[in-house]
Design a protein around this motif. Structure first.
Motif, mmCIF file in Angstrom:
data_model
loop_
_atom_site.group_PDB
_atom_site.id
_atom_site.type_symbol
_atom_site.label_atom_id
_atom_site.label_comp_id
_atom_site.label_asym_id
_atom_site.label_seq_id
_atom_site.Cartn_x
_atom_site.Cartn_y
_atom_site.Cartn_z
ATOM 1 N N GLY A 104 77.889 -2.911 3.866
ATOM 2 C CA GLY A 104 76.731 -2.178 4.370
ATOM 3 C C GLY A 104 75.406 -2.447 3.699
ATOM 4 N N ILE A 105 75.379 -3.290 2.676
ATOM 5 C CA ILE A 105 74.084 -3.584 2.054
ATOM 6 C C ILE A 105 73.851 -5.088 1.934
ATOM 7 C CG2 ILE A 105 73.668 -1.470 0.724
ATOM 8 C CD1 ILE A 105 74.908 -2.968 -1.695
ATOM 9 N N ARG A 106 72.593 -5.449 1.820
ATOM 10 C CA ARG A 106 72.198 -6.829 1.558
ATOM 11 C C ARG A 106 71.055 -6.786 0.550
ATOM 12 N NH1 ARG A 106 74.547 -10.289 4.915
ATOM 13 N NH2 ARG A 106 73.207 -12.008 4.324
ATOM 14 N N GLY A 107 70.836 -7.894 -0.118
ATOM 15 C CA GLY A 107 69.734 -7.907 -1.066
ATOM 16 C C GLY A 107 69.251 -9.315 -1.334
ATOM 17 N N ASP A 108 67.962 -9.445 -1.630
ATOM 18 C CA ASP A 108 67.375 -10.751 -1.922
ATOM 19 C C ASP A 108 67.803 -11.241 -3.305
ATOM 20 O OD1 ASP A 108 66.092 -10.915 0.456
ATOM 21 O OD2 ASP A 108 64.138 -10.259 -0.289
ATOM 22 N N VAL A 109 68.204 -12.504 -3.341
ATOM 23 C CA VAL A 109 68.606 -13.111 -4.606
ATOM 24 C C VAL A 109 67.944 -14.480 -4.733
ATOM 25 C CG1 VAL A 109 70.555 -13.849 -6.042
ATOM 26 C CG2 VAL A 109 70.874 -11.993 -4.402
ATOM 27 N N MET A 110 67.383 -14.750 -5.908
ATOM 28 C CA MET A 110 66.803 -16.055 -6.205
ATOM 29 C C MET A 110 67.913 -16.932 -6.788
ATOM 30 S SD MET A 110 63.744 -17.700 -6.699
ATOM 31 C CE MET A 110 62.360 -17.047 -7.626
ATOM 32 N N ARG A 111 68.084 -18.131 -6.208
ATOM 33 C CA ARG A 111 69.109 -19.037 -6.740
ATOM 34 C C ARG A 111 68.595 -20.475 -6.677
ATOM 35 N NH1 ARG A 111 74.252 -16.619 -7.389
ATOM 36 N NH2 ARG A 111 74.682 -14.900 -5.954
ATOM 37 N N PRO A 112 69.192 -21.357 -7.495
ATOM 38 C CA PRO A 112 68.859 -22.774 -7.374
ATOM 39 C C PRO A 112 69.167 -23.273 -5.962
ATOM 40 C CG PRO A 112 70.099 -22.372 -9.379
ATOM 41 C CD PRO A 112 70.134 -21.100 -8.601
ATOM 42 N N TYR A 113 68.423 -24.305 -5.506
ATOM 43 C CA TYR A 113 68.593 -24.795 -4.139
ATOM 44 C C TYR A 113 69.865 -25.653 -3.985
ATOM 45 C CZ TYR A 113 67.738 -26.681 0.436
ATOM 46 O OH TYR A 113 67.882 -27.015 1.762
ATOM 47 N N GLY A 114 70.205 -26.353 -5.064
ATOM 48 C CA GLY A 114 71.373 -27.242 -4.972
ATOM 49 C C GLY A 114 72.193 -27.226 -6.253
ATOM 50 N N LEU A 115 73.379 -27.825 -6.156
ATOM 51 C CA LEU A 115 74.238 -27.867 -7.345
ATOM 52 C C LEU A 115 75.207 -29.031 -7.283
ATOM 53 C CD1 LEU A 115 77.321 -26.878 -6.446
ATOM 54 C CD2 LEU A 115 76.210 -24.683 -6.375
ATOM 55 N N LYS A 116 75.759 -29.324 -8.453
ATOM 56 C CA LYS A 116 76.854 -30.285 -8.546
ATOM 57 C C LYS A 116 78.035 -29.515 -9.111
ATOM 58 C CE LYS A 116 76.644 -34.817 -10.126
ATOM 59 N NZ LYS A 116 76.548 -35.833 -11.222
ATOM 60 N N ILE A 117 79.182 -29.623 -8.460
ATOM 61 C CA ILE A 117 80.344 -28.842 -8.879
ATOM 62 C C ILE A 117 81.586 -29.720 -9.033
ATOM 63 C CG2 ILE A 117 80.967 -28.227 -6.479
ATOM 64 C CD1 ILE A 117 81.809 -25.448 -7.558
ATOM 65 N N GLU A 118 82.372 -29.368 -10.036
ATOM 66 C CA GLU A 118 83.645 -30.053 -10.265
ATOM 67 C C GLU A 118 84.744 -29.033 -10.002
ATOM 68 O OE1 GLU A 118 84.703 -32.459 -14.171
ATOM 69 O OE2 GLU A 118 85.310 -30.363 -14.366
ATOM 70 N N TYR A 119 85.786 -29.437 -9.312
ATOM 71 C CA TYR A 119 86.885 -28.501 -9.020
ATOM 72 C C TYR A 119 88.156 -29.272 -8.703
ATOM 73 C CZ TYR A 119 86.173 -29.689 -4.089
ATOM 74 O OH TYR A 119 86.074 -30.367 -2.904
ATOM 75 N N MET A 120 89.245 -28.526 -8.595
ATOM 76 C CA MET A 120 90.522 -29.136 -8.256
ATOM 77 C C MET A 120 90.828 -28.793 -6.801
ATOM 78 S SD MET A 120 93.905 -28.914 -10.630
ATOM 79 C CE MET A 120 94.476 -27.285 -10.209
ATOM 80 N N ASP A 121 91.358 -29.767 -6.055
ATOM 81 C CA ASP A 121 91.728 -29.465 -4.669
ATOM 82 C C ASP A 121 93.196 -29.023 -4.605
ATOM 83 O OD1 ASP A 121 93.338 -31.730 -4.688
ATOM 84 O OD2 ASP A 121 91.936 -32.965 -3.536
ATOM 85 N N LEU A 122 93.680 -28.752 -3.403
ATOM 86 C CA LEU A 122 95.046 -28.214 -3.257
ATOM 87 C C LEU A 122 96.136 -29.239 -3.579
ATOM 88 C CD1 LEU A 122 95.342 -25.735 -0.259
ATOM 89 C CD2 LEU A 122 95.312 -25.282 -2.708
ATOM 90 N N GLU A 123 95.721 -30.503 -3.729
ATOM 91 C CA GLU A 123 96.691 -31.534 -4.136
ATOM 92 C C GLU A 123 96.675 -31.715 -5.657
ATOM 93 O OE1 GLU A 123 95.109 -32.267 -0.910
ATOM 94 O OE2 GLU A 123 97.038 -31.372 -0.408
ATOM 95 N N GLY A 124 95.837 -30.935 -6.320
ATOM 96 C CA GLY A 124 95.756 -31.019 -7.772
ATOM 97 C C GLY A 124 94.819 -32.112 -8.260
ATOM 98 N N LYS A 125 94.054 -32.695 -7.320
ATOM 99 C CA LYS A 125 93.117 -33.774 -7.665
ATOM 100 C C LYS A 125 91.753 -33.193 -8.028
ATOM 101 C CE LYS A 125 91.442 -37.534 -5.334
ATOM 102 N NZ LYS A 125 91.215 -38.052 -3.998
ATOM 103 N N MET A 126 91.130 -33.734 -9.098
ATOM 104 C CA MET A 126 89.795 -33.284 -9.485
ATOM 105 C C MET A 126 88.758 -33.955 -8.589
ATOM 106 S SD MET A 126 90.333 -31.084 -11.779
ATOM 107 C CE MET A 126 88.654 -30.698 -12.265
#
Ligand code: ZN
Length: 175
Positions: A104-126
Motif C-alpha cells: 500500500g505504499i511507495r516512496g522515492d529512492v535515489m539509486r545508482p543508474y547502473g551496476l556490475k554484479i557477480e552471482y551464481m546461477d542455478l547450475e552453480g556457475k559464477m
C-alpha cells in the motif's frame, strides 16, 4: 506452491541472508515456489527473506517499455544466488519504489543508474553481468533485502516521516 510473505515488522527482514552452499533439488524447488509467489503477488522481484528464508537469493522479472508501441513487455526471469555488487555507477536517479513486504505504499529512492554484479546461477556457475535503469534499480532493491535493508531506509528522512503512521499500521496489521 505459493509461499507466505514476511511483512514489515517481521525481524527476518532485518537479517543478513546466509550464503547458499548447495544447489540441490530442494533448493531448485524453493526457487520455483518463489517464482510462483512473485507472479501471483505481481511483484517485479522477490528476495528469499521476504518468504521467510534468510538466504542470499533473489529473483527478478523486470518489464521493459517498448517506445514504438508504447507498451510494457514482460521481462526475462533472472535468478541471483550469492550475489555481490562489484560496481555502481556514479550517475544516480530517483524513482518511486514499492515492496511486497510493505503493502500500500511507495516512496522515492535515489539509486545508482547502473551496476556490475557477480552471482551464481542455478547450475552453480559464477557469472558477472551489468545492468542499468529499472532492472538495476530492482536488483539493488532485492540485494538490499538480503542485507536486511528496506527501501524506506533509503528514503529522504522528510518523506519517510510522512509515511511513519502507515508503517506503524502495517506493522500492527500483518504481525
Ligand atoms: Zn522489496
Amino acid at each position: 506452491m505459493k509461499l507466505s510473505l514476511a511483512y514489515y515488522g517481521n525481524p527476518i527482514l532485518r537479517q543478513k541472508g546466509a550464503r547458499v552452499e548447495t544447489i540441490d533439488d530442494d533448493f531448485r524447488q524453493f526457487v520455483q515456489d518463489m517464482i510462483e509467489t512473485m507472479v501471483a503477488e505481481r511483484g517485479m522481484g522477490l528476495a528469499a527473506p521476504q518468504v521467510n528464508r534468510c538466504i542470499a537469493l533473489f529473483i527478478t522479472h523486470v518489464p521493459s517499455h517498448d517506445e514504438e508501441k508504447d507498451e510494457w513487455i514482460e521481462g526475462p526471469l533472472r535468478i541471483f544466488v550469492n550475489p555481490k555488487i562489484l560496481e555502481r555507477t556514479e550517475e544516480e536517479w530517483i524513482q518511486d519504489e514499492g515492496c511486497l513486504s510493505l503493502p500500500g505504499i511507495r516512496g522515492d529512492v535515489m539509486r545508482p543508474y547502473g551496476l556490475k554484479i557477480e552471482y551464481m546461477d542455478l547450475e552453480g556457475k559464477m557469472r558477472t553481468e551489468t545492468y542499468e535503469g529499472l532492472e538495476a534499480r530492482c536488483i539493488m532493491h532485492e540485494n538490499d533485502h538480503i542485507n536486511g535493508t528496506l527501501y524506506i531506509d533509503r528514503m529522504h528522512p522528510k518523506d519517510r516521516k510522512e509515511i511513519e503512521n502507515v508503517l506503524r499500521a502495517i506493522k500492527k496489521k500483518f504481525n
